[in-house]
Design an enzyme around this catalytic site. Structure first.
Site, short mmCIF file in Angstrom:
data_model
loop_
_atom_site.label_atom_id
_atom_site.label_comp_id
_atom_site.label_asym_id
_atom_site.label_seq_id
_atom_site.Cartn_x
_atom_site.Cartn_y
_atom_site.Cartn_z
N ARG A 67 0.85 -1.19 0.00
CA ARG A 67 0.00 0.00 0.00
C ARG A 67 0.89 1.24 0.00
O ARG A 67 1.93 1.27 0.64
CB ARG A 67 -0.88 0.04 1.25
CG ARG A 67 -2.06 -0.90 1.21
CD ARG A 67 -2.98 -0.69 2.40
NE ARG A 67 -2.36 -1.06 3.64
CZ ARG A 67 -1.88 -0.21 4.54
NH1 ARG A 67 -1.96 1.10 4.35
NH2 ARG A 67 -1.32 -0.63 5.66
N TYR A 195 -1.58 -3.50 -6.67
CA TYR A 195 -1.37 -4.15 -5.37
C TYR A 195 -2.65 -4.17 -4.53
O TYR A 195 -3.38 -3.18 -4.48
CB TYR A 195 -0.24 -3.45 -4.59
CG TYR A 195 -0.18 -4.00 -3.19
CD1 TYR A 195 0.44 -5.23 -2.95
CD2 TYR A 195 -0.83 -3.38 -2.13
CE1 TYR A 195 0.43 -5.79 -1.69
CE2 TYR A 195 -0.84 -3.93 -0.87
CZ TYR A 195 -0.21 -5.15 -0.66
OH TYR A 195 -0.25 -5.71 0.59
N LYS A 204 -9.63 -1.96 1.96
CA LYS A 204 -9.28 -0.77 2.75
C LYS A 204 -10.07 0.46 2.27
O LYS A 204 -10.50 1.28 3.08
CB LYS A 204 -7.78 -0.50 2.64
CG LYS A 204 -6.89 -1.67 3.07
CD LYS A 204 -7.14 -2.09 4.49
CE LYS A 204 -6.13 -3.14 4.94
NZ LYS A 204 -6.42 -3.59 6.31
N HIS A 224 -10.75 -1.60 11.90
CA HIS A 224 -9.67 -2.47 11.42
C HIS A 224 -9.43 -3.56 12.48
O HIS A 224 -8.47 -3.50 13.23
CB HIS A 224 -8.42 -1.59 11.22
CG HIS A 224 -7.28 -2.26 10.53
ND1 HIS A 224 -5.98 -1.84 10.67
CD2 HIS A 224 -7.22 -3.31 9.68
CE1 HIS A 224 -5.17 -2.60 9.95
NE2 HIS A 224 -5.91 -3.51 9.34
N SER A 246 -0.93 -3.11 11.01
CA SER A 246 -0.54 -4.11 10.02
C SER A 246 0.73 -4.84 10.49
O SER A 246 1.61 -4.23 11.09
CB SER A 246 -0.27 -3.44 8.67
OG SER A 246 -1.35 -2.60 8.34
N CYS A 248 1.23 -7.18 12.82
CA CYS A 248 1.42 -7.45 14.26
C CYS A 248 0.78 -8.78 14.64
O CYS A 248 0.53 -9.03 15.82
CB CYS A 248 0.81 -6.35 15.11
SG CYS A 248 1.84 -4.89 15.26
N ASP A 273 -9.53 -9.12 9.59
CA ASP A 273 -9.02 -7.77 9.27
C ASP A 273 -10.00 -6.63 9.51
O ASP A 273 -9.58 -5.55 9.90
CB ASP A 273 -8.56 -7.74 7.80
CG ASP A 273 -7.66 -6.55 7.49
OD1 ASP A 273 -6.78 -6.24 8.31
OD2 ASP A 273 -7.84 -5.94 6.42
N ARG A 363 1.88 -11.98 -0.25
CA ARG A 363 0.53 -12.17 0.28
C ARG A 363 -0.13 -13.44 -0.22
O ARG A 363 0.19 -13.94 -1.31
CB ARG A 363 -0.34 -10.98 -0.16
CG ARG A 363 0.09 -9.64 0.41
CD ARG A 363 -0.37 -9.49 1.81
NE ARG A 363 0.10 -8.27 2.45
CZ ARG A 363 -0.61 -7.61 3.38
NH1 ARG A 363 -1.79 -8.06 3.76
NH2 ARG A 363 -0.11 -6.54 3.95
C1 OXD Z 1 -3.01 -4.09 6.09
C2 OXD Z 1 -3.63 -5.22 5.40
O1 OXD Z 1 -2.06 -3.50 5.56
O2 OXD Z 1 -4.56 -5.82 5.97
O3 OXD Z 1 -3.47 -3.76 7.18
O4 OXD Z 1 -3.23 -5.54 4.25
MN MN Z 2 -5.25 -4.83 7.71
#
Ligand code: OXD
Ligand code: MN
Length: 578
Positions: A67, A195, A204, A224, A246, A248, A273, A363
């Site tokens: 991102r 992406y 998002k 989130h 993100s 974690c 998420d 991913r």
């Molecule tokens: C993030 C994702 O970046 O879920 O939080 O991809």
């Molecule tokens: Mn996320």
């Protein structure tokens, strides 16, 4: 007369000038056709058909792997409505700047019209989005991440209530890359990136940035957060929603394997998420996972860290930017100790052992229904009632293993103070902390000062609010060793949280909240001694005074948009610290 949808598709085709136009129905046959065509033109490579049936590898452009927050804009009328933590562009300027990038962008390409649903089919609060894209890779990912095709058109029922999102790969140049959100028009424009978070507009862009503005206006919440289900012996079932920045370990926590399975503690996944939450008639907060798939970070995933994810991604998965071995089996750092021989890196070159074989942000895109621990409730349109919120970050020092807020408003402060170290700290060194309130810093579609106010207002409407906790799985000792084993053992913390929700669970009152009393955490079978536990829960008043000062500086940027109640909470915390 043409519907709003037909008009918009027509207008977009006139601007982008595609060679072909396809309305996606989401069918198996359509998906097979698209995957086949992408294998033919090299967009995808089929992976080992025996070991990984239905799995594909996509290699993105090397400058398009994550991102791009600095190219992401909130285009509200006034800059103050985007707030100091978002990039802002005036709507007219954004349109003038980016329309030329869409002009003719799809010539020589096919324009796909992708209707999709965020939320379960037929559910009253599910929302329809329509993404127009020139990327078949995006279409295939959207089919996994959302309920895509006819099911969404059925929900739309010929009406006008949908969120339009226009996406083109453009020329993939970061110089001509823009991810634009027009909150007033509930509109998304994305150009120049293929992406995930930039291009799969349901995730998002819609389910967090646009949805958070809808939620503010309509009195609900778009967060989130992962959602997990915890069954206790005797069959009582509770739900916890948790927010982490993100990378974690959100997906790991959402799919946690209970180490106390034998004793009757079972964990199941609702989402990993995003959570959409509404106040129920019973005064509780009910959560729905609007997504249908997982778009997770691959490196570090293995049978120890997340066996459920490993099983989920064995079939029908699109891998992006992983390495691959000679027999077409995907590989990434952390999958096994040493890379297999004859590995091809994520960039398609022979891997000689230098650097990373898989991109650190590689991913998987996998259907949620394939997850062995998915809850039977995961598609319940009414959602699941949340007993507790958990907010965590990655902090080598200071933040205790777990702490409960004194009440809702104090919990909002704790969540707003949240921070995480951006990169793993070197041994003995404290990493640089990025403040990331509610893990929403990159995802809140409006002024975060107003967002804190929305949280406070939501709490006032809940007669049975979730309890609010913070956690930190990453606290280290003076030599840089992690004090807490993490992963499945995090269940011990969740169990104490649920005890608190039931009015039990012994506590120590500290200036920052309630921490577990010695002996209150169930540590059966765990090698964590009393001294370690005491260190995990230690509240260092001097360090916290510094944290309060940092927070004050962070909050100052919101000026008069910062709710007075939040400032009062911070002042009260400071007073308790002495
Ligand atoms: C993030 C994702 O970046 O879920 O939080 O991809
Ligand atoms: Mn996320």
């Amino acid at each position: 007369m043409a519907t709003r949808l037909e008009q918009w598709v027509d207008e977009t085709a006139r601007l982008t000038k595609p060679d072909n136009l396809v309305w996606c129905d989401g069918s198996e046959a359509e998906n097979d056709r698209l995957l086949g065509a992408m294998c033919d033109d090299g967009t995808l490579t089929r992976l080992n058909e025996e070991l990984n049936p239905g799995c594909y590898l996509h290699r993105s452009h090397s400058s398009d792997v994550a991102r791009t927050e600095h190219l992401t804009f909130i285009c509200s009328d006034q800059p103050a409505d985007a707030g100091p933590t978002n990039n802002w562009m005036a709507p007219a300027e954004a349109r003038a700047k980016v329309t030329p990038l869409f002009d003719g962008a799809m010539s020589g390409r096919t324009m796909f019209v992708v209707p999709y649903l965020m939320g379960p089919p037929g559910a009253p609060h599910s929302k329809v989005g329509i993404e127009i894209t020139d990327s078949p890779y995006v279409v295939a990912n959207m089919r996994t991440m959302t309920r895509m095709g006819q099911v969404a058109l059925d929900q739309l029922g010929g009406g006008d209530h949908f969120v339009p999102g226009l996406h083109s790969l453009g020329d993939l140049s970061p110089e001509r890359r823009f991810i634009l959100h027009f909150p007033q028009d509930r509109l998304i424009w994305s150009v120049g990136s293929g992406y995930g978070g930039n291009a799969l507009l349901g995730k998002k862009c819609f389910a967090l940035r646009i949805a958070s503005t809808m939620a503010r206006d309509e009195g609900w919440m778009a967060e989130h957060m992962l959602i997990l289900e915890l069954e206790s012996p005797g069959g009582q079932v509770d739900y916890i929603a948790a927010a982490f920045p993100s990378a974690c370990g959100k997906t790991n926590l959402a799919m946690l394997v209970s180490p106390l399975e034998q004793l009757g503690y079972h964990v199941r996944t609702i989402g990993d998420d995003i959570a959409w939450l509404r106040v129920g008639d019973d005064g509780r907060l009910w959560a729905v996972n609007p997504e249908a798939g997982f778009f997770g970070v691959v490196p570090g995933t293995n049978d120890h860290t997340n066996p459920n994810a490993m099983r989920t991604i064995q079939t029908n998965t699109i891998y992006t930017n992983v390495a691959v071995d000679e027999s077409g089996v995907p590989w990434w750092e952390g999958k096994s100790k040493t890379p297999p021989a004859g590995l091809t890196s994520w960039q398609g070159t022979p891997f000689a052992g230098e650097g990373k074989a898989a991109h650190p942000n590689s991913r998987f895109t996998a259907p949620a229904r394939q997850c062995p621990c998915i809850s039977p409730k995961w598609e319940d349109g009414q959602g699941v009632p949340i007993s507790a919120f958990l907010f965590g970050g990655r902090r080598a020092r200071l933040v205790p293993l777990v702490a409960q807020s004194f009440d809702w408003n104090h919990g909002v402060l704790m969540a707003a103070m949240m921070g995480s170290e951006m990169t793993a700290a070197a041994v003995g060194e404290v990493g640089k902390v990025r403040r990331d309130p509610m893990a929403m810093l990159p995802f809140c579609g409006y002024n975060m000062g107003d967002y804190f106010g929305h949280w406070l207002r939501m709490g006032a409407r809940l007669t049975r609010p979730p309890l609010i906790f913070t956690c930190n799985w990453f606290r280290q000792d003076a030599s840089g060793n992690f004090l807490w084993p993490g992963f499945g053992e995090n269940l011990r913390v969740l169990l104490w949280m649920l005890e608190r929700a039931r009015g039990t669970g012994a506590v120590v009152e500290t200036p920052i909240g309630f921490t577990p009393a010695p002996g209150a955490l169930n540590l059966d079978g765990l090698d964590v001694g009393a001294a370690t536990l005491a260190e995990l829960s230690r509240v260092d008043a001097e360090g916290w005074r510094q944290e309060v000062a940092d927070t004050r500086a962070f909050f100052a940027q919101f000026g008069d948009r910062l709710p007075a109640d939040l400032t009062a909470q911070l002042t009260a915390l400071e007073a308790r610290l002495g």
